[in-house]
Design a protein around this motif. Sequence first.
Motif, PDB file in Angstrom:
ATOM      1  N   GLY A 240       0.823  -0.636  -0.175  1.00 51.11           N
ATOM      2  CA  GLY A 240      -0.183  -0.110  -0.153  1.00 51.11           C
ATOM      3  C   GLY A 240       0.779   0.956   0.013  1.00 51.11           C
TER       4      GLY A 240
ATOM      5  N   TYR B 184      -1.648  -8.018  -0.514  1.00 50.10           N
ATOM      6  CA  TYR B 184      -3.295  -8.111  -0.894  1.00 50.10           C
ATOM      7  C   TYR B 184      -4.152  -9.394  -0.646  1.00 50.10           C
ATOM      8  CZ  TYR B 184      -8.461  -7.113  -2.734  1.00 50.10           C
ATOM      9  OH  TYR B 184      -9.235  -7.545  -2.562  1.00 50.10           O
TER      10      TYR B 184
ATOM     11  N   LYS C 273      -5.225  -9.243   4.842  1.00 47.51           N
ATOM     12  CA  LYS C 273      -7.158  -9.897   5.958  1.00 47.51           C
ATOM     13  C   LYS C 273      -7.340  -9.187   4.883  1.00 47.51           C
ATOM     14  CE  LYS C 273      -6.454  -5.704   8.346  1.00 47.51           C
ATOM     15  NZ  LYS C 273      -6.573  -5.643  10.021  1.00 47.51           N
ATOM     16  N   GLN C 274      -7.408  -7.996   4.363  1.00 44.66           N
ATOM     17  CA  GLN C 274      -7.933  -7.146   2.913  1.00 44.66           C
ATOM     18  C   GLN C 274      -9.211  -7.720   1.857  1.00 44.66           C
ATOM     19  OE1 GLN C 274      -8.421  -3.633   4.036  1.00 44.66           O
ATOM     20  NE2 GLN C 274     -10.522  -4.310   2.867  1.00 44.66           N
ATOM     21  N   TYR C 275      -8.216  -9.101   1.272  1.00 48.22           N
ATOM     22  CA  TYR C 275      -9.075  -9.547   0.541  1.00 48.22           C
ATOM     23  C   TYR C 275      -9.974 -10.395   1.051  1.00 48.22           C
ATOM     24  CZ  TYR C 275      -9.285 -13.343  -2.763  1.00 48.22           C
ATOM     25  OH  TYR C 275      -9.930 -14.820  -3.194  1.00 48.22           O
ATOM     26  N   ARG C 276     -10.015 -11.392   2.386  1.00 47.99           N
ATOM     27  CA  ARG C 276     -10.581 -11.739   2.981  1.00 47.99           C
ATOM     28  C   ARG C 276     -11.877 -10.474   3.368  1.00 47.99           C
ATOM     29  NH1 ARG C 276      -9.155 -16.088   5.336  1.00 47.99           N
ATOM     30  NH2 ARG C 276     -11.098 -16.979   6.034  1.00 47.99           N
ATOM     31  N   GLU C 277     -11.575  -9.373   3.552  1.00 43.68           N
ATOM     32  CA  GLU C 277     -12.474  -9.107   3.947  1.00 43.68           C
ATOM     33  C   GLU C 277     -13.378  -8.360   3.048  1.00 43.68           C
ATOM     34  OE1 GLU C 277     -10.712  -5.447   6.564  1.00 43.68           O
ATOM     35  OE2 GLU C 277     -10.246  -6.963   7.990  1.00 43.68           O
ATOM     36  N   ASP C 278     -13.141  -8.067   1.977  1.00 41.20           N
ATOM     37  CA  ASP C 278     -14.082  -8.090   0.654  1.00 41.20           C
ATOM     38  C   ASP C 278     -14.251  -9.193   0.399  1.00 41.20           C
ATOM     39  OD1 ASP C 278     -12.677  -5.044   0.798  1.00 41.20           O
ATOM     40  OD2 ASP C 278     -10.691  -5.835  -0.923  1.00 41.20           O
TER      41      ASP C 278
END
Length: 261
Positions: free
Chosen positions: A41, A78, A82-87
């Motif tokens: 990021g 990504y 965790k962001q991929y899982r949250e998305d």
Amino acid sequence: MASLILQIFLLLVIVATSQGSPVSDPPLQIHLLRSRLGSGGHHIPGVSCLSWRLGVETNNIIGWKTVPEECEDYVGHYMLGKQYREDSAVVTEEAFTHAKTFKLAGDGKDIWVFDVDETTLSNLPYYAKHGFGAELYNSTAFNQWVLTGKALALPESLKLYRKLLSVGIKVVFLTGRTEDQRAVTSHNLNAAGYHVWEHLILRSSSYSGKTAVFYKSSERAKLEKKGYRIIGNIGDQWSDLLGTSVGNRTFKLPDPMYYIS
């Protein structure tokens, strides 16, 4: 401290499947991802990888062959983070909210169409080893991976699958995998926790030279001609969701690793 953090190679979490019911948090599998300054990021001069990913997911950037080299580590972090899982959870939770609005006919003809790769099954162990899309797609290496039958379930998709079955919606898997991979795909789906389905549709040689949009539209149309009603349709590629006979509503899972037309 900031300098120290930038020197550390991050170990990030990859999706894994949980077997049995009820659904529980899946066991974690850890893969090493080489990190460079600018991944995770941080700003990369001349390239905004966050903006590039947004363009990809919204289908504003189309026809691309590889992830920009500067963004490979960003994409890797990504996908493994965790962001991929949250998305993915946001998408699948909205999908089930949609499914619950329907009063089913009760004739067994209400179905939900799932793509396979990067939708029901995750190939992240393969990409963690071979890279996150900055090189051209290697069909030989990927098919060798497919034949191992070791792809993992994307837990959010597995939860959606189980919830849909619980309310009486049947499941159809529609994949770009070829017909000669039927046995290993069926075995892999079972091993990952997908034990029941109405149809498993793989790409036959009759679609040689045709786009994924044409192939999947044609197969969905065949389902409708058999009397099935497509309540929902979920996939990681826009080609899973565009075209004709797409269903009552479509749901796009994140995948900035590759593009299929």
